[in-house]
Write an enzyme that holds these catalytic residues in place. Sequence first.
Site, short mmCIF file in Angstrom:
data_model
loop_
_atom_site.label_atom_id
_atom_site.label_comp_id
_atom_site.label_asym_id
_atom_site.label_seq_id
_atom_site.Cartn_x
_atom_site.Cartn_y
_atom_site.Cartn_z
N SER A 186 -18.91 -69.24 34.02
CA SER A 186 -20.45 -69.11 34.98
C SER A 186 -20.57 -70.41 35.31
O SER A 186 -19.69 -71.11 36.12
CB SER A 186 -21.18 -68.88 33.87
OG SER A 186 -22.39 -68.43 34.69
N ASP A 195 -21.51 -57.86 37.80
CA ASP A 195 -22.14 -59.16 37.60
C ASP A 195 -23.45 -59.46 38.01
O ASP A 195 -23.02 -59.59 39.67
CB ASP A 195 -21.11 -60.09 37.36
CG ASP A 195 -21.81 -61.45 36.96
OD1 ASP A 195 -23.00 -61.70 36.35
OD2 ASP A 195 -20.66 -62.23 36.50
N HIS A 249 -21.51 -59.84 33.57
CA HIS A 249 -20.98 -61.24 33.15
C HIS A 249 -20.35 -61.56 32.05
O HIS A 249 -19.73 -62.61 31.90
CB HIS A 249 -22.50 -62.03 33.37
CG HIS A 249 -22.29 -63.23 33.56
ND1 HIS A 249 -21.96 -64.36 34.91
CD2 HIS A 249 -22.87 -64.52 32.70
CE1 HIS A 249 -22.05 -65.50 34.48
NE2 HIS A 249 -22.63 -65.62 33.42
#
Length: 682
Positions: A534, A619, A654
């Site tokens: 991320s 995501d 995610h």
Amino acid sequence: MKSTINPPIAKKKPHLLEIHNHQRVDNYHWLRDRESEAVLAHLRAENKYAELKTTHLEALRTQIYEEMVGRIQETDSSVPFQIKNYFYYTRTEEGKQYPIHCRKHGSLDANETIILDENVMAEGQPYFKIGTIIISPNQELMAYAQDTAGGEVYNLIVENLTTGEIVDQIANVAPTVVWGNDNQTLFYTVQNEAWREYKVMRHTLGQAADSDVELFHEPDELFSVDIDKTNDDAYLILGSYSIESSEIYYLDANMPEGEFALFAKRRPKIEYDLDHRHGEFFIRTNEDASNFKLMKTAVSNTDASQWQTVIPHNPDKLLQYAQLFENHMAVFGRADGLRCIDVYDFDSGTNHTIRFSEDVFAVYGSDNPSPKTNKLRIRYTSMTTSDTIYDYDMDSRELDFLKAEPVLGGYNKDDYVTERIFASARDGAQIPISLAYKKGFKKDGSHACLLYAYGSYGASMEPAFNQKILSLVDRGLVYAIAHIRGGQEMGRHWYENGKFLHKKNTFFDFIDSARYLIDQQFTVSEKLAINGRSAGGLLMGAVTTMAPTLFEVVVAGVPFVDVVTTMLDASIPLTVGEYEEWGNPNDETYYHYMMDYSPYDNTTAQAYPHILITAGLNDPRVQYWEPAKWTAKLREVKTNDNKLLFKVHMGAGHFSSSGRYDYLKDIAFEYAFILDCLGLAD
């Protein structure tokens, strides 16, 4: 020699973006169209290519997966905690992907009642996640939120725990849910198209969801709303928060249909939060206190002029939160780069710090649902000590051991070493690095290393136990965590000096940490792998473009790499709210600063390490097209033949796969790739 993909990447009309008299050409903007069959075909082709290029690693992946599963006590149970006359716990069963939530009435010897079996609910679903489970005050009803796509949009379900009857459902909500004390009223939040929680709603059981009352609507795109309860269940707390500011309203939880009262108006860069005890609000705030201080005031008079200091600001200790009990207060913070807990006795006015035997560790609050106790439940861990649950007697200052997470497969913590070292950053800052390796390790530059970091949002990466990493450490690798700026391991200033126009410190700290590990002969560049997810994936992209010869292998999970494009597009989920983390590129100063480090914009013709990039099609945090575009550009310009793989989870978001076994398969894929690229696959 350029690395190619078969079939080749489609060539389409370039997309031009112009701002601040500067023009950018984006050749892969077309990958944003998730409804396009050409885009989906491209993603499937990437997955097929990744599968083809790693076929030779299938046996190694299986071996690593079996090692990780072999360390797990597959059939296990958590330590129960008590709410009123019920004991709640979760357990797992061998071969099942998800936890089973249970309770017993009256005593731990009573018969078990399964209140929610995630395995049954997940059947036939490509993805499954429970966002929250909350029991009504009378313990008769359960509200839970479930996501079956990975997009973090939930359905709220209310079930009668006696009959098993579904008594209510509300679709498309956030996982933030709170009960009123009447057992009939639920408060929840909803998201807008930009995935921002912007409304707080009140729902009465049995009534249609379209009749729910909107209690608060936050129009400011910098802010998101939240609803919670004080630790004693006396007040409902409705908050609107940006990254740098707070505004809180409160309501007697016994009067759920009442009007919320404003506690203190929002002000730029002033954060605060609330809890309650014995008719007083306790306020943690950063006003004139960068590391936060704790204040209190009577509920009957909340004016700031009446606030009294409970814990003054300490420039050497970050105050993260305080948990209030009947006679005590546990204050969780950070000092000298490590988590710490101070216990305050309200009657005597004394305080003390809980001490632990290891030099490098992490400690957290655990399940403490009732304030009417002198026992503080905590979770302790280190890089060689698995998660261990204790009850700490806040009067006698004794730790009562309850359970340590079993680690099977012959694990012996005495066979491993953990330590913390400090690297000097280029500006003189001292960067902590936590290490774990096998006993007998020699610093001679012959060993491989996996270096991990995150470095954003003030999130601290703790030196905690990770049984999965043993599959690398047992093969001779050093595992290192660089506690770089952008987190707040060393206090709030550590975060402030790693954001906005100081963001490059995050990347420089990581590069300098890697070089220090090499200088100290923990590893060499040819054996150095790095990993981040991320915003940590942004870190991976940035350091790869800044220092491509420093690393041999890069694993970038769901990486935020197209920084400028995303931050200029207010329609993308989370963009506007992130202005207080990264800055707003509509401001020319921030635009050019971001352009200097955005990985997608700084990917040029040069040799790159071996790279594995992952994404989730659903995501909402980092849109799949960012890693897709970065991969495509790397394929276009990279000048060497090192591996470049892109793996897309077509039915997840995610957080990769949701089941515990499927998730371990994802990790095994990454570890096998790392070992292969380091020449250690055999």
